[in-house]
Design a protein around this motif. Structure first.
Motif, PDB file in Angstrom:
ATOM      1  N   LEU A 689       0.898  -1.129   0.074  1.00 55.30           N
ATOM      2  CA  LEU A 689       0.105   0.140   0.019  1.00 55.30           C
ATOM      3  C   LEU A 689       0.800   1.235   0.066  1.00 55.30           C
ATOM      4  CD1 LEU A 689      -2.714  -1.054   2.638  1.00 55.30           C
ATOM      5  CD2 LEU A 689      -2.915  -1.047   0.059  1.00 55.30           C
ATOM      6  N   SER A 690       2.169   1.209  -0.097  1.00 56.73           N
ATOM      7  CA  SER A 690       3.012   2.318   0.092  1.00 56.73           C
ATOM      8  C   SER A 690       2.903   3.148  -1.236  1.00 56.73           C
ATOM      9  CB  SER A 690       4.451   1.836   0.118  1.00 56.73           C
ATOM     10  OG  SER A 690       4.941   1.098  -1.028  1.00 56.73           O
ATOM     11  N   GLY A 691       2.443   2.956  -2.165  1.00 57.70           N
ATOM     12  CA  GLY A 691       2.306   3.595  -3.497  1.00 57.70           C
ATOM     13  C   GLY A 691       0.859   4.419  -3.654  1.00 57.70           C
ATOM     14  N   VAL A 692       0.230   4.163  -2.757  1.00 54.79           N
ATOM     15  CA  VAL A 692      -1.170   4.917  -2.705  1.00 54.79           C
ATOM     16  C   VAL A 692      -1.048   6.345  -2.931  1.00 54.79           C
ATOM     17  CG1 VAL A 692      -3.430   5.107  -1.698  1.00 54.79           C
ATOM     18  CG2 VAL A 692      -2.188   3.030  -1.891  1.00 54.79           C
ATOM     19  N   PRO A 693      -1.315   7.078  -4.014  1.00 58.97           N
ATOM     20  CA  PRO A 693      -1.212   8.618  -4.259  1.00 58.97           C
ATOM     21  C   PRO A 693      -2.247   9.214  -2.992  1.00 58.97           C
ATOM     22  CG  PRO A 693      -1.683   7.325  -6.226  1.00 58.97           C
ATOM     23  CD  PRO A 693      -2.124   6.463  -5.362  1.00 58.97           C
ATOM     24  N   GLY A 694      -1.424  10.213  -2.402  1.00 57.11           N
ATOM     25  CA  GLY A 694      -2.279  11.039  -1.323  1.00 57.11           C
ATOM     26  C   GLY A 694      -2.029  10.564  -0.222  1.00 57.11           C
ATOM     27  N   ILE A 695      -1.589   9.215   0.233  1.00 56.96           N
ATOM     28  CA  ILE A 695      -1.640   8.660   1.490  1.00 56.96           C
ATOM     29  C   ILE A 695      -0.157   8.595   2.053  1.00 56.96           C
ATOM     30  CG2 ILE A 695      -1.869   6.770   2.911  1.00 56.96           C
ATOM     31  CD1 ILE A 695      -4.659   8.390   2.200  1.00 56.96           C
ATOM     32  N   ALA A 696       0.167   9.321   3.097  1.00 54.44           N
ATOM     33  CA  ALA A 696       1.694   9.105   3.552  1.00 54.44           C
ATOM     34  C   ALA A 696       1.754   8.052   4.344  1.00 54.44           C
ATOM     35  CB  ALA A 696       2.189  10.612   4.191  1.00 54.44           C
ATOM     36  N   GLY A 697       0.935   7.653   4.986  1.00 55.98           N
ATOM     37  CA  GLY A 697       1.051   6.451   6.091  1.00 55.98           C
ATOM     38  C   GLY A 697      -0.121   6.470   6.983  1.00 55.98           C
ATOM     39  N   ALA A 698       0.061   5.875   8.065  1.00 53.97           N
ATOM     40  CA  ALA A 698      -1.291   5.613   8.963  1.00 53.97           C
ATOM     41  C   ALA A 698      -0.555   6.051  10.439  1.00 53.97           C
ATOM     42  CB  ALA A 698      -1.652   4.295   8.988  1.00 53.97           C
ATOM     43  N   THR A 699      -1.311   6.494  11.238  1.00 55.84           N
ATOM     44  CA  THR A 699      -1.245   6.720  12.715  1.00 55.84           C
ATOM     45  C   THR A 699      -2.378   6.177  13.654  1.00 55.84           C
ATOM     46  OG1 THR A 699      -0.449   8.418  14.315  1.00 55.84           O
ATOM     47  CG2 THR A 699      -2.022   9.070  12.729  1.00 55.84           C
ATOM     48  N   GLU A 700      -1.964   5.870  14.829  1.00 56.59           N
ATOM     49  CA  GLU A 700      -2.701   5.372  15.632  1.00 56.59           C
ATOM     50  C   GLU A 700      -3.119   6.334  16.744  1.00 56.59           C
ATOM     51  OE1 GLU A 700      -2.993   1.568  19.156  1.00 56.59           O
ATOM     52  OE2 GLU A 700      -1.790   1.637  17.207  1.00 56.59           O
ATOM     53  N   LEU A 701      -4.637   6.506  16.957  1.00 50.91           N
ATOM     54  CA  LEU A 701      -5.052   7.494  17.973  1.00 50.91           C
ATOM     55  C   LEU A 701      -5.390   6.746  19.121  1.00 50.91           C
ATOM     56  CD1 LEU A 701      -7.200   9.701  15.469  1.00 50.91           C
ATOM     57  CD2 LEU A 701      -4.874  10.119  15.901  1.00 50.91           C
ATOM     58  N   GLY A 702      -6.042   7.516  20.121  1.00 46.52           N
ATOM     59  CA  GLY A 702      -6.433   6.590  21.317  1.00 46.52           C
ATOM     60  C   GLY A 702      -7.669   5.831  21.269  1.00 46.52           C
ATOM     61  N   GLY A 703      -7.616   4.874  21.820  1.00 51.18           N
ATOM     62  CA  GLY A 703      -8.766   3.644  21.646  1.00 51.18           C
ATOM     63  C   GLY A 703      -8.242   2.847  20.557  1.00 51.18           C
ATOM     64  N   ARG A 704      -7.108   2.770  20.232  1.00 49.74           N
ATOM     65  CA  ARG A 704      -6.689   1.843  19.277  1.00 49.74           C
ATOM     66  C   ARG A 704      -7.146   2.120  17.735  1.00 49.74           C
ATOM     67  NH1 ARG A 704      -3.341  -2.258  20.673  1.00 49.74           N
ATOM     68  NH2 ARG A 704      -3.419  -2.738  22.904  1.00 49.74           N
ATOM     69  N   ARG A 705      -7.648   3.417  17.414  1.00 53.38           N
ATOM     70  CA  ARG A 705      -8.225   3.677  16.366  1.00 53.38           C
ATOM     71  C   ARG A 705      -7.006   4.176  15.390  1.00 53.38           C
ATOM     72  NH1 ARG A 705     -11.762   8.663  16.680  1.00 53.38           N
ATOM     73  NH2 ARG A 705     -10.233   9.302  18.307  1.00 53.38           N
ATOM     74  N   VAL A 707      -5.893   5.885  11.684  1.00 54.13           N
ATOM     75  CA  VAL A 707      -6.265   6.887  10.785  1.00 54.13           C
ATOM     76  C   VAL A 707      -5.445   7.029   9.791  1.00 54.13           C
ATOM     77  CG1 VAL A 707      -7.823   8.125  12.323  1.00 54.13           C
ATOM     78  CG2 VAL A 707      -5.603   8.958  11.963  1.00 54.13           C
ATOM     79  N   LEU A 708      -5.659   7.366   8.465  1.00 50.91           N
ATOM     80  CA  LEU A 708      -4.498   7.689   7.284  1.00 50.91           C
ATOM     81  C   LEU A 708      -4.148   9.006   7.446  1.00 50.91           C
ATOM     82  CD1 LEU A 708      -6.522   5.868   4.499  1.00 50.91           C
ATOM     83  CD2 LEU A 708      -4.668   4.730   5.732  1.00 50.91           C
ATOM     84  N   VAL A 709      -3.026   9.159   7.256  1.00 53.89           N
ATOM     85  CA  VAL A 709      -2.368  10.470   7.231  1.00 53.89           C
ATOM     86  C   VAL A 709      -2.170  10.992   5.754  1.00 53.89           C
ATOM     87  CG1 VAL A 709      -0.418  11.921   7.688  1.00 53.89           C
ATOM     88  CG2 VAL A 709      -0.790   9.979   9.284  1.00 53.89           C
ATOM     89  N   LEU A 710      -2.408  11.947   5.301  1.00 54.49           N
ATOM     90  CA  LEU A 710      -2.617  12.555   3.869  1.00 54.49           C
ATOM     91  C   LEU A 710      -1.275  13.056   3.593  1.00 54.49           C
ATOM     92  CD1 LEU A 710      -5.935  14.916   3.706  1.00 54.49           C
ATOM     93  CD2 LEU A 710      -5.604  12.408   3.349  1.00 54.49           C
ATOM     94  N   ASP A 711      -0.900  12.761   2.381  1.00 53.73           N
ATOM     95  CA  ASP A 711       0.341  13.171   1.835  1.00 53.73           C
ATOM     96  C   ASP A 711      -0.087  14.248   0.747  1.00 53.73           C
ATOM     97  OD1 ASP A 711       2.709  13.790   0.580  1.00 53.73           O
ATOM     98  OD2 ASP A 711       3.082  11.740  -0.398  1.00 53.73           O
TER      99      ASP A 711
END
Length: 722
Positions: A689-705, A707-711
């Motif tokens: 999934l590393s080559g998906v345009p517009g997505i730099a990666g993911a991060t974890e919020l509280g409660g094990r949620r 979310v995607l980080v926009l590139d």
């Protein structure tokens, strides 16, 4: 296993060697830049400047031999001989000699880094260096200047060839010579002697240090320091008496003349308290106005070029951290603070573990809840301290880049036959080490553009009423969570009409598109790949590559660039960069039923809009922001999200526009709700999934949620290229 371990050890040692070698080369470069500034100001470089260069290259030679680097060792050896010739007065320190030295520095930079020069380049560099040499001269016979002094044969025979040369140079300048007698405790002689040297250097040059004939007492040693100075005898007497020492002047002719202890100080000639090393005449009084760091952060006023005389002003980097290649050297104090924070975190962990056991045992109640809340707050504070400490370790001063760029400006100005003075301020501004490593190329291309396209040749500048020397200023200063860099010249500026003409002629825009472009959009044309205003490519520019590199590199760093130019007066490039890319602050937004994180380093502003404010231009949604047309982007079609209505009590019938920027472009991302801000660490999505345009990666919020980080870069590119 042994072979693998040996290979790792070898790689580690080579890495340490490379870091140390590059640090020595940069130290050599800084001293040569100081010498270059002195020569351009019409004065000889200080003796200490030449000595610092000599020590740096001597150390590099020894280090290279130790690690078996024959190329570096050979180059360093010949450079050392040339610098020794300068120290002894056999080679006149002039601009042409400095040219050869800087050529050698470029070879040393490559040899100590990852791109070693070819054997042919190395041999050619050695030949050019050796051409500076003159046949070694025998020890100089005592001239009349030295014979005038009452120096005994024992004292003369104890002087080295270099010390004899410094003594003779001082006499030719008309300096007075003194022997300062001191008695030092054997247990602290190094510290006491160094302190005395530093005090005397404020008056002139300490030529040598010799054993004294005067009795010093038990557990003490007597030493005589020979001082050459043009300060009045009264001032020398005042200094020596204040230090609790005795001094005698070397008479011309005659015997040692003691300085009367009751002699009144004569009128000061301005030398007291001002250091001059004696490699040439003492420095002239500094006129009004600062030179080093002459451009204050945010100051837009160009420094008068006539007074600059080609000075490359440099600010010394703050102590603590230096950067070289892939290595960061850290002050031990910073590591101690990190260790203390880790220790305090361990204590909080133990407390939380005990509270967890109490909960497991069925204990509960308000007291336990309060204790848990208190320990969680302590844990958060300590974690924040640890995060700040780690970021501090990654921070390095921008002077590491500025020193390299000073060499580039000197070389480019000579290649283009232009007189250019570089002024630097804010070199102690700190930024993430990874960002510093990526800054060299874009800054170099901007400086190249300033010199080639901006600064006029001396004849043209004189005809325009400008000083013959052009000015290029490089400033850096912090602004919130960002660092701002400004590169400004006082040259011809950028003509928007010429840019438009060239863009239409080369097919980058149509006449219709050009007629609708504002001044800012016209200036941004220089970032188009392949765009140039030159008819033919020259040695410095003209291929339309440089500013495209600037845009690409800044986009990768989540940076912004703005241009301000006034024809005939100059151009200013303003680069805005995040302080770090490691742990970043993100804006959490809701689009449809998904939460996304947008790095705050790319967010310029946020404002609410209602449907009636959005219009369409050439099939694309836009909104007017302070008279400027801002293109909009909706993430639903980009990521294939189903449009879902947000409850009225949440949205209040509004949407929000998050204005983001990359390099020279600005785009508004339409979101349904603003959730808040949070520190995040971006994690990779894996190879699939590393080559998906517009997505730099993911991060974890509280409660094990998760979310995607926009590139932001490819999202902005999609809008602006459409």
């Amino acid at each position: 296993m042994t072979g693998s371990r040996d290979g790792k050890t070898e790689a580690r040692l080579q890495g340490e060697f490379s870091a140390e070698a590059q640090e020595l080369v940069e130290a050599l470069s800084r001293t040569l830049l100081d010498a270059d500034a002195a020569i351009k100001q019409g004065r000889a470089p200080l003796a200490e400047t030449v000595n610092e260069a000599f020590r740096a290259i001597h150390t590099l030679k020894g280090l290279s031999s130790l690690f078996g680097r024959q190329d570096l060792s050979e180059l360093s050896h010949v450079m050392e001989e040339a610098l020794d010739g300068v120290r002894l007065g056999r080679i006149e320190f002039e601009v042409s000699v400095l040219d050869r030295f800087f050529e050698t520095v470029d070879l040393l930079v490559r040899a100590s880094g990852g791109e070693p020069p070819s054997r042919q380049e190395l041999q050619e560099g050695l030949m050019r260096l050796k051409a500076l040499m003159v046949p070694s001269q025998p020890a100089h016979v005592m001239t009349d200047a030295l014979e005038q002094l009452s120096l005994g044969p024992e004292l003369l025979s104890s002087l080295t060839e270099y010390e004899e040369h410094r003594l003779r140079s001082s006499l030719e300048r008309g300096s007075r010579l003194y022997l300062v007698h001191g008695s030092f405790d054997l247990s602290s002689i190094d510290e006491e002697l160094e302190q005395l040297r530093d005090k005397l250097k404020a008056f002139g040059e300490v030529i040598t240090c010799l054993p004294s004939d005067e009795p010093a007492g038990e557990d003490r040693i007597g030493l005589d320091l020979m001082l050459a100075t043009e300060a009045p005898r009264g001032e020398v007497m005042e200094l020596v008496a204040g230090l609790g020492k005795k001094a005698e002047e070397l008479g011309r002719p005659g015997t040692l003349t003691p300085i009367p202890q009751d002699e009144a100080s004569g009128p000061s000639n301005g030398i007291l308290g001002r250091s001059h090393g004696g490699f040439g005449p003492p420095e002239p009084p500094v006129d009004a106005g600062p030179l080093v760091g002459s451009i204050a952060p945010g100051d837009k006023t160009p420094v008068p070029s006539g007074r600059a005389a080609g000075l490359v002003a440099r600010e010394t980097a703050r102590e603590g951290t230096t950067v070289l290649g892939q290595t960061v050297r850290v002050d031990i104090g910073r590591l101690d603070r990190l260790m203390n924070t880790v220790g305090e975190l361990a204590l909080v962990r133990n407390e939380l573990r005990d509270l967890g056991r109490a909960l497991s045992a069925g204990e509960a109640g308000p007291d336990l809840a309060r204790l848990m809340s208190r320990q969680m707050r302590a844990f958060s504070r300590r974690l924040d301290e640890l995060q700040r400490g780690i970021l501090e370790v990654r921070m390095v001063p921008l002077s590491q880049v500025f020193d390299r760029l000073a060499r580039v400006v000197r070389r480019l100005s000579r290649e283009s036959d232009k007189q250019v003075g570089l002024y630097v301020s804010g070199g102690d501004t700190e930024i993430d080490k990874l960002i510093v490593e990526e800054l060299s190329d874009p800054l170099m291309h901007i400086l190249r553009n300033c010199i080639d396209h901006g600064v006029e040749d001396p004849i043209t500048r004189t005809a325009l009423g400008k000083p013959p020397e052009g000015m290029v200023a490089l400033r850096a200063f912090p602004r919130g969570n960002h660092v701002v860099l400004e590169v400004e010249d006082d040259g011809a500026g950028i003509d928007p009409d010429l840019l438009l003409h060239q863009a239409i002629r080369r097919g980058f825009v149509t006449p219709e598109q050009g007629s609708e472009m504002g001044r800012r959009e016209l200036l941004n044309l220089i970032f188009l790949p392949g765009f140039t205003t030159k008819e033919e490519a020259g040695p410095l520019s003209g291929r339309g590559v440089g500013m495209d590199v600037v845009k690409t590199n800044l986009s990768r760093l989540s940076g912004l660039i703005d241009i301000f130019s006034k024809p005939g007066q100059g151009t200013r490039f303003t680069l805005t960069l995040p302080i770090t890319l490691a742990i970043i602050r993100a804006l959490l937004v809701r689009v449809s039923d998904q939460i996304y994180a947008i790095p705050l380093s790319t967010v310029l502003e946020i404002f609410p809009i209602r449907p009636g404010q959005v219009t369409k231009l050439e099939g694309r949604e836009v909104v007017s922001l302070r008279g400027v047309t801002l293109p909009l982007m909706r993430l639903e079609p980009v990521f294939g999200l189903a449009s879902r209505a947000i409850p009225a009590m949440e949205s209040e019938g509004r949407e929000y526009v998050v204005v983001v920027g990359m390099a020279q472009h600005r785009v508004g991302i339409v979101v349904n709700l603003l959730v808040g801000q949070q520190d995040i660490v971006i994690k990779s999505l894996g190879k699939s999934l590393s080559g998906v345009p517009g997505i730099a990666g993911a991060t974890e919020l509280g409660g094990r949620r998760t979310v995607l980080v926009l590139d932001v870069a490819p999202l902005v590119e999609e809008v602006t290229a459409g």
